[in-house]
Design an enzyme around this catalytic site. Structure first.
Site, PDB file in Angstrom:
ATOM      1  N   ASP A  15       7.970   3.560  -8.682  1.00 15.00           N
ATOM      2  CA  ASP A  15       9.407   3.797  -8.511  1.00 15.00           C
ATOM      3  C   ASP A  15      10.261   2.818  -9.319  1.00 15.00           C
ATOM      4  OD1 ASP A  15       8.838   5.842  -6.770  1.00 15.00           O
ATOM      5  OD2 ASP A  15       9.249   4.686  -4.948  1.00 15.00           O
ATOM      6  N   ARG A  95      13.648  -8.916   3.368  1.00 15.44           N
ATOM      7  CA  ARG A  95      14.574  -8.167   2.486  1.00 15.44           C
ATOM      8  C   ARG A  95      15.924  -8.850   2.236  1.00 15.44           C
ATOM      9  NH1 ARG A  95      10.560  -5.633   0.169  1.00 15.44           N
ATOM     10  NH2 ARG A  95      10.070  -3.580   0.979  1.00 15.44           N
ATOM     11  N   ASP A 124      15.171  -0.254   4.496  1.00 15.30           N
ATOM     12  CA  ASP A 124      15.343  -1.250   3.438  1.00 15.30           C
ATOM     13  C   ASP A 124      16.626  -1.066   2.647  1.00 15.30           C
ATOM     14  OD1 ASP A 124      13.144  -2.761   4.059  1.00 15.30           O
ATOM     15  OD2 ASP A 124      11.786  -1.669   2.732  1.00 15.30           O
ATOM     16  N   SER A 173       1.850   3.451   1.089  1.00  4.82           N
ATOM     17  CA  SER A 173       2.915   2.551   0.679  1.00  4.82           C
ATOM     18  C   SER A 173       2.729   1.267   1.486  1.00  4.82           C
ATOM     19  CB  SER A 173       4.268   3.196   0.983  1.00  4.82           C
ATOM     20  OG  SER A 173       5.270   2.215   0.908  1.00  4.82           O
TER      21      SER A 173
END
Ligand code: ARG
Length: 398
Positions: A15, A95, A124, A173
């Site tokens: 990505d 994050r 996220d 993932s």
């Protein structure tokens, strides 16, 4: 004349790799800067991202924030016994810190925008955006904006000579930092699917865990762990050691359904041996030290703290206020917890502290310091109003 510089949060995966040419060709930026954060994920992942960023972007940064992640985020979470819907949080802790590093680089580099590869369905995007919005940065999120498909991305990557390593057999993932590892996606999306053993990397299966337990002690100072078996270690080393030792005993696995902030239910797999061990020990020590009132109120505070942290709401004044309360209570949380690690369990054996509120003299059946006859008087007033209510009710019936 293009649009200037954009800073991309870069993991090195498909990505975010696709984002590099896309930000130039489709969005019209002249310069793409990639930033990868080392939060204690596998060393190979850090190296891979750095090599790819250097090759594909105009400028690349790797920021090693392991120390700061532990001292700022993980330690705060231990003090708050940070669990979201029962599991130790990890991704949500890392994050906002990563986003702050990216925002700082964007300012330094005079960038007009920042970009990330988050989808429009997860948590996220919220944790990144909240920081970027606060810093007044324009946000580009190609995955979310363009509803891109995996097939399109692979073709686009091939056209642009982007090395891809999409593992068809293991399409999970994975998000990893030194505190937790999470695995989702692919076949795991189906809540009924039984996860194969191969997805686990930090924890042994209970069937392979040793038949002999490991005895361990953990020492805390002001709510944070400082030593294992009396040996002082810095945060990252202590966590790494516990991940190894507790992971071998199969401690810290979750296979669960989780409610995301957006309301979507998802199947998640987590591994967190050190986090489970440390939070279990920390919560145990608090029971010895905090007063009954402090303990009861802190349970409420901890739950609210976790909710805010999960949503990345680190700039919420309430979050700061809760941290002030928590830090105040932790000043006395000093001491040692002794335990056995065995077949997925952290079995607490005992605990001691210089600030213990346990008084043998008061609690023991064998002591006479407190005259038990005072209990009779206390009991006369105890629950007075509720007692009167019940008496009235009994009166009516008779
Ligand atoms: N559901 C967790 C969270 O929102 C973890 C998400 C991790 N992402 C991943 N790609 N495995 O914090």
């Amino acid at each position: 004349m293009g649009k200037g510089t954009v800073v991309l949060s870069f993991s090195g995966g498909l990505d975010t790799s696709v984002c590099i040419p896309l930000l130039k060709e489709e969005y019209g930026y002249d310069r793409v800067i990639t930033v990868s954060a080392n939060v204690g994920q596998r060393e190979e992942e850090v190296i891979m991202a750095e090599e790819k960023g250097k090759k594909l972007a105009d400028t690349h940064y790797t920021v090693d924030i392991r120390e700061e992640f532990v001292s700022k985020c993980v330690f705060a979470s231990i003090k708050a016994n940070g669990l979201y819907e029962g599991y130790p949080m990890g991704t949500s802790l890392s994050r906002p810190l990563i986003a702050e590093k990216i925002a700082e680089i964007a300012k330094k580099e005079g960038a007009v925008a920042v970009a990330h590869g988050c989808t429009g369905k997860g948590n996220d995007q919220l944790r990144f955006d909240i920081v970027f919005h606060a810093y007044g940065l324009h946000i580009i999120s190609p995955m979310r904006e363009r509803n891109m498909t995996r097939e399109w991305e692979i073709e686009y990557a091939q056209q642009h000579n982007i090395p891809i390593s999409v593992d068809k057999k293991h399409p999970w993932s994975i998000d990893e930092n030194l505190w937790t590892r999470s695995i989702e996606g692919g076949l795991l999306e189906n809540p009924a699917y039984h996860p194969p053993e191969e997805i686990y990397a930090w924890t042994a299966s209970l069937f392979d865990a040793p038949d002999t337990p490991t005895d361990l002690s953990i020492t805390f100072e002001e709510g944070v762990p400082v030593a294992i078996n009396g040996k002082r270690m810095d945060g990252p080393a202590l966590i790494a050691e516990l991940n190894r030792v507790a992971g071998a005993h199969g401690i810290g696995r979750n296979n669960m359904i989780e409610n995301r902030v957006l309301g979507i239910k998802v199947r998640e797999i987590y591994e967190h041996p050190a986090a489970t061990t440390l939070i279990t020990a920390h919560a145990d020590l608090e029971r010895l030290i905090l007063t009954r009132e402090e303990y009861a109120f802190k349970q409420i505070v901890d739950a609210k703290w976790a909710e805010l942290a999960y949503g990345g709401l680190i700039y919420e004044p309430l979050y700061e206020a809760l941290n002030v309360f928590i830090n105040e209570t932790q000043k006395r949380v000093m001491g040692t917890v002794e335990m056995k690690l065995y077949k997925g369990n952290v079995i607490i054996l005992g605990r001691y502290s210089e600030n213990s509120f346990y008084s043998e003299d008061i609690a023991s059946f064998d002591s006479c310091t407190i005259d038990q006859r005072h209990g009779i008087g206390f009991s006369h007033f105890y629950g007075l109003q509720a007692r009167l209510m019940k008496q009235r009710e009994l009166h009516k019936v008779n």
